[in-house]
Design a protein around this motif. Structure first.
Motif, PDB file in Angstrom:
ATOM      1  N   ALA A 108      16.490  47.491  49.528  1.00 28.82           N
ATOM      2  CA  ALA A 108      17.112  48.670  50.129  1.00 28.82           C
ATOM      3  C   ALA A 108      18.042  49.376  49.149  1.00 28.82           C
ATOM      4  N   ILE A 109      18.857  48.610  48.440  1.00 29.79           N
ATOM      5  CA  ILE A 109      19.789  49.212  47.490  1.00 29.79           C
ATOM      6  C   ILE A 109      19.026  49.882  46.350  1.00 29.79           C
ATOM      7  N   ALA A 110      17.982  49.221  45.871  1.00 31.77           N
ATOM      8  CA  ALA A 110      17.198  49.793  44.782  1.00 31.77           C
ATOM      9  C   ALA A 110      16.535  51.100  45.201  1.00 31.77           C
ATOM     10  N   LEU A 161      25.800  35.752  46.360  1.00 35.66           N
ATOM     11  CA  LEU A 161      25.056  37.007  46.462  1.00 35.66           C
ATOM     12  C   LEU A 161      25.916  38.196  46.034  1.00 35.66           C
ATOM     13  N   THR A 162      27.219  38.087  46.269  1.00 30.94           N
ATOM     14  CA  THR A 162      28.116  39.138  45.792  1.00 30.94           C
ATOM     15  C   THR A 162      28.063  39.219  44.273  1.00 30.94           C
ATOM     16  N   ALA A 163      28.121  38.070  43.613  1.00 32.49           N
ATOM     17  CA  ALA A 163      28.009  38.059  42.153  1.00 32.49           C
ATOM     18  C   ALA A 163      26.659  38.575  41.701  1.00 32.49           C
ATOM     19  N   ASN A 164      25.614  38.221  42.428  1.00 32.90           N
ATOM     20  CA  ASN A 164      24.265  38.647  42.079  1.00 32.90           C
ATOM     21  C   ASN A 164      24.133  40.160  42.145  1.00 32.90           C
ATOM     22  N   ARG A 172      24.433  45.871  39.544  1.00 37.96           N
ATOM     23  CA  ARG A 172      25.119  47.153  39.775  1.00 37.96           C
ATOM     24  C   ARG A 172      24.823  47.730  41.162  1.00 37.96           C
ATOM     25  N   GLY A 173      24.752  46.834  42.139  1.00 43.70           N
ATOM     26  CA  GLY A 173      24.506  47.280  43.503  1.00 43.70           C
ATOM     27  C   GLY A 173      25.750  47.429  44.350  1.00 43.70           C
ATOM     28  N   THR A 182      30.981  43.760  51.691  1.00 46.04           N
ATOM     29  CA  THR A 182      30.852  44.410  50.392  1.00 46.04           C
ATOM     30  C   THR A 182      30.465  45.872  50.561  1.00 46.04           C
ATOM     31  N   LEU A 183      30.849  46.675  49.584  1.00 43.06           N
ATOM     32  CA  LEU A 183      30.600  48.120  49.583  1.00 43.06           C
ATOM     33  C   LEU A 183      29.486  48.401  48.587  1.00 43.06           C
ATOM     34  N   THR A 184      28.358  48.889  49.072  1.00 45.05           N
ATOM     35  CA  THR A 184      27.212  49.098  48.187  1.00 45.05           C
ATOM     36  C   THR A 184      27.306  50.432  47.460  1.00 45.05           C
ATOM     37  N   THR A 185      26.528  50.541  46.414  1.00 47.20           N
ATOM     38  CA  THR A 185      26.496  51.795  45.646  1.00 47.20           C
ATOM     39  C   THR A 185      25.756  52.896  46.394  1.00 47.20           C
ATOM     40  N   ILE A 186      25.144  52.564  47.519  1.00 49.56           N
ATOM     41  CA  ILE A 186      24.513  53.581  48.361  1.00 49.56           C
ATOM     42  C   ILE A 186      25.573  54.477  48.971  1.00 49.56           C
TER      43      ILE A 186
END
Length: 418
Positions: free
Chosen positions: A85-87, A101-104, A109-110, A308-312
């Motif tokens: 989804a982020i990609a 998963l946060t580190a991942n 850069r998500g 977490t806050l996504t780059t979306i």
């Protein structure tokens, strides 16, 4: 929270959105839209739907310029779904993640930093906030924690003539022969590679003063003296029948397993539901919940749930998303979530979810909780290490040899991640 049930139509729409994804942005009337992906933190489906529907309604009532959509998704395949989804640029604004998963997703850069949603760092348990911190910056806001600690069958110890329950590694080793003479293993261990090492080997590694990775994350450290000491502790126990006979292969099962059947005297990484299963098996009066064992250090496993806050999330929508995150992390909402889900607070100013003796013991253990090691390769390294630990317990390798071989394999994994 007000009562507001999700309808079947709304649930169907949520499922469709989970497949197609949705972006953030304006609501069409000059306001903001925020989408949060949430998972079954509350195991009961009806209770989960009600809780999050109420939160959604209450937040919108307090923030009329923001449209909040909470999508309830299954745990299965969440990493792949979130990454896809982020990609695609159509994922959620906010998503619940674990530390690894946060580190991942940070490494790909998500994610955006979410430290602006933290009102006061001093109010959070150190381990909870550390679980969401990557490269010195907060990328995950902890809204709850899990907790594990040491749980004893005091009747088993009493029957072996032991009046003081073991609190240190030395105590455990000293108690093992007397219990073995009664046909009881002193300590449970689940060596099946399918068991997460966060609830088997890693707590012992941390108690030995070790870590899985070096501080800079560029190398593994579990093959050092602390790791060898932790694995040797298990092998020494095994040599005096201090572990279950099938410790190398057994799953992590309390109900119907040796802890629940009274064949093992204690567990060192036991959750509250598992302690309750022990009570059902051996009798509530015989179960004592203590504090984490001490080796070189006193440590346990307790991982936070991280918003977490996504780059979306678009820059002009960021403040609305941060407002949702702040509300989720607030003492009031954390308390309600802890009561509904059986989790524990991530901060010290949250009302306890209960005052009974067992809940109090698990709350006390939070100050010793290690959230697990946030690293993009954490899951791959865990999968590589587990069979080597099993091999040592099966007598195929010494502690140093098993960890050395595992480290060679793990370093190959890390080199491919760079």
């Amino acid at each position: 929270m007000r009562s507001r049930f999700l309808t079947a139509v709304a649930l169907a729409a949520t499922a469709a959105l989970a497949l197609t994804g949705c972006g953030s942005g304006g609501s069409g009337d000059g306001g903001s839209e925020v989408t949060l992906w949430m998972y079954p933190v509350i195991p009961d489906q009806d209770a989960s739907q009600k809780f999050w529907a109420d939160f959604e309604a209450d937040f919108e009532a307090e923030n009329p310029d923001t449209k909040l959509t909470i999508e309830l998704l299954p745990w299965d395949n969440r990493e792949e779904k979130i990454g896809t989804a982020i990609a695609a640029g159509k994922g959620p604004d906010l998503v619940l993640l674990t530390p690894d998963l946060t580190a991942n997703f940070h490494s790909t850069r998500g994610l955006k930093p979410i430290g602006a949603a933290v009102d006061d760092k001093s109010k959070y348990f150190e381990g909870a906030l550390a679980g969401g911190t990557v490269d010195g910056e907060i990328y995950g806001l902890p809204i709850y924690q899990t907790s594990t600690t040491t749980v004893y069958n005091k009747a088993a110890f009493a029957d072996a003539g032991i009046t003081d329950l073991p609190k240190t590694w030395d105590d455990v080793l000293a108690a093992a022969p007397a219990l073995a003479a009664k046909g009881i293993a002193v300590m449970d261990y689940s060596g099946s590679p399918e068991v997460t090492l966060n609830q088997s080997f890693y707590p012992l590694l941390w108690q030995a003063g070790g870590t899985v990775f070096t501080p800079d994350g560029k190398d593994v450290a579990f093959d050092g003296p602390a790791g060898v000491a932790a694995l040797q502790f298990l092998l020494d126990l095994q040599a005096v029948s201090g572990l279950p006979a099938d410790a190398a292969t057994k799953p992590n099962k309390v109900e119907g397993g040796p802890l629940g059947l009274g064949k093992v005297a204690m567990g060192y990484a036991v959750s509250k539901p598992e302690a309750q299963q022990m009570q059902a098996g051996v009798g509530a009066a015989e179960v004592v919940v203590g504090q984490p064992l001490t080796g070189a250090q006193q440590r346990s496993f307790g991982t936070p749930g991280l918003i977490t806050l996504t780059t979306i999330n678009s820059d002009d929508n960021e403040e609305a998303a941060l407002a949702v995150a702040r509300r989720l992390a607030s003492p009031e909402v954390q308390h309600e979530l802890n009561v509904a889900s059986g989790t524990y607070p991530s901060r010290t100013d949250v009302q306890a979810p209960g005052t009974d003796e067992i809940t109090t013991a698990y709350l006390e253990a939070l100050k010793f909780a290690n959230p697990g090691e946030a690293h993009p390769g954490a899951r791959q390294v865990m999968a590589a290490l587990a069979p080597h630990l099993q091999g040592a317990l099966q007598g195929k390798r010494t502690a140093a040899e098993a960890l050395g071989d595992a480290a060679t394999e793990a370093r190959g994994i890390l080199s491919r991640l760079r």
